[in-house]
Design an enzyme around this catalytic site. Structure first.
Site, PDB file in Angstrom:
ATOM      1  N   ASP A  84      37.446 -10.623  25.551  1.00  0.00           N
ATOM      2  CA  ASP A  84      38.698 -10.957  25.053  1.00  0.00           C
ATOM      3  C   ASP A  84      38.184 -11.728  23.630  1.00  0.00           C
ATOM      4  O   ASP A  84      37.202 -12.576  23.719  1.00  0.00           O
ATOM      5  CB  ASP A  84      39.454 -11.951  25.600  1.00  0.00           C
ATOM      6  CG  ASP A  84      40.842 -12.253  24.992  1.00  0.00           C
ATOM      7  OD1 ASP A  84      41.887 -11.723  25.633  1.00  0.00           O
ATOM      8  OD2 ASP A  84      40.851 -13.135  24.126  1.00  0.00           O
TER       9      ASP A  84
ATOM     10  N   ASP B  68      46.300 -12.445  33.071  1.00  0.00           N
ATOM     11  CA  ASP B  68      47.011 -13.264  32.369  1.00  0.00           C
ATOM     12  C   ASP B  68      47.766 -12.456  31.339  1.00  0.00           C
ATOM     13  O   ASP B  68      48.742 -13.019  30.707  1.00  0.00           O
ATOM     14  CB  ASP B  68      46.355 -14.310  31.722  1.00  0.00           C
ATOM     15  CG  ASP B  68      45.104 -13.859  30.703  1.00  0.00           C
ATOM     16  OD1 ASP B  68      45.222 -12.736  30.802  1.00  0.00           O
ATOM     17  OD2 ASP B  68      44.420 -14.661  30.380  1.00  0.00           O
ATOM     18  N   HIS B  69      47.503 -11.254  31.139  1.00  0.00           N
ATOM     19  CA  HIS B  69      48.120 -10.311  29.974  1.00  0.00           C
ATOM     20  C   HIS B  69      49.124  -9.468  30.725  1.00  0.00           C
ATOM     21  O   HIS B  69      50.310  -9.577  30.357  1.00  0.00           O
ATOM     22  CB  HIS B  69      47.249  -9.451  29.437  1.00  0.00           C
ATOM     23  CG  HIS B  69      46.203  -9.810  28.455  1.00  0.00           C
ATOM     24  ND1 HIS B  69      45.370 -11.290  28.582  1.00  0.00           N
ATOM     25  CD2 HIS B  69      46.066  -9.882  27.123  1.00  0.00           C
ATOM     26  CE1 HIS B  69      44.932 -11.707  27.344  1.00  0.00           C
ATOM     27  NE2 HIS B  69      45.301 -10.631  26.397  1.00  0.00           N
TER      28      HIS B  69
ATOM     29  N   ARG C  80      39.974  -5.296  22.176  1.00  0.00           N
ATOM     30  CA  ARG C  80      40.204  -4.223  23.086  1.00  0.00           C
ATOM     31  C   ARG C  80      39.527  -3.092  22.729  1.00  0.00           C
ATOM     32  O   ARG C  80      39.426  -2.403  21.576  1.00  0.00           O
ATOM     33  CB  ARG C  80      41.848  -3.836  23.062  1.00  0.00           C
ATOM     34  CG  ARG C  80      42.322  -3.373  21.862  1.00  0.00           C
ATOM     35  CD  ARG C  80      44.017  -3.648  21.631  1.00  0.00           C
ATOM     36  NE  ARG C  80      44.540  -5.011  21.774  1.00  0.00           N
ATOM     37  CZ  ARG C  80      45.730  -5.229  21.313  1.00  0.00           C
ATOM     38  NH1 ARG C  80      46.086  -4.255  20.607  1.00  0.00           N
ATOM     39  NH2 ARG C  80      46.170  -6.551  21.225  1.00  0.00           N
TER      40      ARG C  80
ATOM     41  N   ARG D  84      47.752 -14.938  16.169  1.00  0.00           N
ATOM     42  CA  ARG D  84      48.069 -13.867  15.470  1.00  0.00           C
ATOM     43  C   ARG D  84      49.332 -13.577  15.191  1.00  0.00           C
ATOM     44  O   ARG D  84      50.266 -13.566  15.732  1.00  0.00           O
ATOM     45  CB  ARG D  84      47.489 -12.400  16.413  1.00  0.00           C
ATOM     46  CG  ARG D  84      45.772 -12.693  16.159  1.00  0.00           C
ATOM     47  CD  ARG D  84      45.337 -11.488  16.919  1.00  0.00           C
ATOM     48  NE  ARG D  84      43.663 -11.842  16.734  1.00  0.00           N
ATOM     49  CZ  ARG D  84      42.939 -11.479  17.878  1.00  0.00           C
ATOM     50  NH1 ARG D  84      43.163 -10.747  18.727  1.00  0.00           N
ATOM     51  NH2 ARG D  84      41.478 -11.598  17.735  1.00  0.00           N
TER      52      ARG D  84
ATOM     53  N   SER E 249      41.990  -8.168  18.131  1.00  0.00           N
ATOM     54  CA  SER E 249      41.734  -8.170  19.318  1.00  0.00           C
ATOM     55  C   SER E 249      40.294  -7.179  19.811  1.00  0.00           C
ATOM     56  O   SER E 249      39.952  -6.491  19.220  1.00  0.00           O
ATOM     57  CB  SER E 249      42.758  -7.530  20.461  1.00  0.00           C
ATOM     58  OG  SER E 249      42.285  -7.195  21.643  1.00  0.00           O
TER      59      SER E 249
END
Length: 660
Positions: free
Chosen positions: A118, A63-64, A534, A378, A532
């Site tokens: 996520d 989805d990213h 990440r 964000r 995030s």
């Protein structure tokens, strides 16, 4: 007298005691990944030698990174699909929707634990799940059957009374909570919603609130599972997973806030932080250039129907570019069938894929010096892809009405219909691929040339003497450290390449500087690493030789990611010592092999000929983890595979002399 959070943790507790702040480990029922973080997570899972995932359910979403301007993203998608097929993981194809929206629709269940790579995984708390965001390595370990380690959180009660007026949204509730608690007010806490006002909110509205709980820094947020939950699950053909769950009437909370929904008005988060919140009445009339509607926060069927009603028979203002991203294929198909999609298109809106899209900087960057209203979660500096842009966070109602008016506008003045709940959601799981069950050993994993092995770290030396390669201020986000966007995301599976972008918008030539001085230390202010999940914000600095970060405080997920990859997160014992350090100073930390839980360390500033104390929040497991992270890489290089009893197998290999 337990809270709902305590009930679910108790049912899943595998290690530790449920005393606030104490280390615990909980069983994880479900996991999710998305493609920006998933590739690394599955490379790590492969390195562990796990044949089939041990969870009840694991899902890999794309989805990213859906913009296929080169082979890299497409290759990652093929890798993700084949590795999922081999290891017992469901695969949600590109176009099926945003992971949190689809998981809420099709998989999340009350009382279950969910760990996702996520930070907005807590979205599922809207349905009564204990859903926690984490780094990819933690998710990989959960898929391998390991419990998830965290500290027992405090539990905060946000009591909702009254009911929302027309034009006021659940987005305004969470913006109000952010105004009250700030972006670091939820660290070490679970936010639990109670009160009669809860019953007035449907599941997508609740999910909007739990989604943006991530911006509080909270471990997660959660709503009770009640008759509203049952109706949602029934309409998704999933009523069999319903269970009623709530806190005891006399539950004891660590903090309590109360919000009267009758008094709430539309809110707006001003640049460049989700807690820079004002009432919409304070900024009405400000000219805007762009409106973006969607993201995992506000892309549900209900949100899209409200937007369509506001835009119906209207035209987007000539000074505004409007783009809309439905949250899932289910939502988009239902809009198409009931005619609402025509209303959106006829207004002049630009329809995008059912993906994260602009929220992650994947297209739709606004013009220079733009004012952009977004229904996202964000608005960090530079996240939109335009460094000079002023990005504000608003509800779908504010966004749609402002797009028509051309200026920031109060949706309580708009004429629109509140959509009725559908009798049934359209259920079509044809874009969710079940894994191979009969002969997974025959599945070939396809790896493109951009997919590189995990970088190797070296054990932490007893004494580290390095330069402060960068000093940063409060609230540095993972977007500051490892930027997102269409130019960066294709290299998520290539740490060497992505390291070129580290601190790109903060310090020019950061990679070259680190390599020229042999790595070093990062010094930071409060709430370092917010945003995030990440883990690239830890992996790439590790690759560049960063050995420790000394900060006033850390965001939870980033601190865990630093530990996972052998970078020690220290906090100043005296925050005033932050002011005594300059970029370029040489710091020396000795006796690192004597790291122990609760033990302070001394840092010598060789340049200034001074010293200062630092603390850490490492448990013994965290301290040992650095060894096992290194060993795991060694095992991969030696082509030795290990199974479930990871630590036991490592010790056995050490005893046999196969590992140092």
């Amino acid at each position: 007298m337990p809270t709902l959070t305590e009930k679910i943790i108790k049912a899943h507790l595998q290690e530790g005691t449920m005393d606030r702040g104490c280390p615990i480990a909980i069983k994880i029922d479900q996991t999710l990944t998305q493609d920006a973080t998933g590739t690394m997570a599955y490379l790590q899972l492969e390195a562990m030698g796990v044949d089939q995932v041990k969870t009840e359910l694991s899902v890999s979403y794309v989805d990213h990174n859906t913009l296929q301007s080169g082979f890299e993203n497409a290759d990652d998608h093929k890798y993700l699909q084949t590795v999922a097929n081999k290891h017992g993981i469901y695969f949600s194809r590109p176009g099926n929707g945003i992971c949190h929206q689809v998981h809420l629709e099709r998989f999340a269940a009350p009382g279950k634990t969910l760990l996702g790579s996520d930070s907005h995984t807590p979205t599922a708390g809207g349905i009564g799940a204990l859903a926690i965001g984490a780094g990819g390595l933690d998710v990989a370990c959960a898929m391998a059957g390991r419990p998830f380690n965290l500290k027992m959180p405090k539990v905060v009660n946000v009591k909702l009374t009254g009911a929302l007026h027309k034009g006021v949204s659940s987005k305004d509730i969470i913006l109000k909570v952010l105004q009250l608690m700030t972006v670091k007010g939820g660290v070490g806490k679970v936010i639990e919603y109670t009160g009669e006002g809860v019953k007035t909110l449907n599941i997508p509205q609740r999910a909007t609130i739990t989604n943006m709980g991530a911006e509080l820094g909270a471990t997660t947020s959660i709503f009770p599972s009640d008759e509203v939950t049952y109706e949602f699950l029934k309409k998704q053909n999933r009523e069999d997973c319903f269970v009623a769950l709530s806190a005891d009437d006399d539950a004891v909370y660590d903090e309590t806030y109360e919000i009267n929904l009758d008094d709430l008005e539309p809110m707006i988060a001003m640049p460049h932080s989700p807690d820079a919140v004002k009432s919409i009445s304070e900024v009405v009339g400000k000219k805007i250039d762009q409106v973006a509607i969607g993201s995992c926060t506000n892309s549900s069927y209900r949100d899209m129907m409200i937007v369509a009603s506001i835009l119906k028979n209207k035209t987007v203002a000539e000074n505004v570019s409007l783009c809309i991203s439905p949250g899932s294929k289910q939502v988009l198909t239902m809009l198409s069938q009931n005619g609402a999609l025509t209303d959106l298109i006829s207004s002049g809106a630009r329809m995008l894929e059912c993906t994260c899209g602009p929220c992650i900087g994947m297209g739709q960057s606004p013009i220079t010096n733009a004012w952009s209203l977004r229904t996202f979660n964000r608005n960090f500096y530079g996240r939109s892809g335009t460094l000079s842009a002023n990005v504000c966070l608003v509800s779908p109602e504010v966004a749609a009405y402002s797009a028509i008016k051309g200026v920031i506008s109060d949706p309580r003045e708009a004429e629109f219909d509140i959509p009725a709940e559908p009798d049934h959601f359209l259920v079509d799981d044809s874009m969710i691929i079940a894994p191979e069950k009969q002969h997974p050993e025959n599945v070939e994993i396809v790896r493109g040339p951009n997919i590189k092995p995990l970088p190797e770290n070296t054990p932490l030396a007893d004494t580290v003497e390095k330069q402060v390669v960068i000093k940063v201020v409060d609230n540095i986000t993972t977007d500051h450290i490892a930027p997102a966007g269409a130019k960066v995301l294709p290299f998520r599976s290539n740490i060497e390449k992505i390291s070129e972008f580290i601190f790109r918008d903060v310090q020019a030539g950061f990679k070259q500087h680190c390599l020229s001085v042999g790595g070093g230390f990062i010094v930071a202010g409060q709430n370092y690493g917010q945003g995030s999940s990440r883990e690239h914000a830890a992996l790439a600095p590790m690759y560049l030789g960063i050995k420790a970060v000394i900060a006033k405080s850390f965001a939870r997920i980033h601190q865990a990611n630093l530990i996972n990859f052998g970078i020690v997160p220290f906090t100043f014992a005296n925050e005033a010592d932050y002011d005594t350090i300059d970029e370029g100073d040489v710091l020396k930390i000795s006796n690192l092999h004597q790291l122990a839980p609760g033990k302070a360390m001394m840092v010598e500033n060789v340049t200034k000929k001074t010293s200062f104390a630092v603390n850490h929040a490492l448990s013994q497991l965290d301290i040992d983890k650095d060894v096992f992270t290194y060993v795991k890489t060694r095992l991969k290089n030696l082509s030795i595979e290990i199974g479930g009893d990871y630590e036991g197998n490592v010790i056995e290999l050490m005893n046999k002399g196969l590992l140092e």
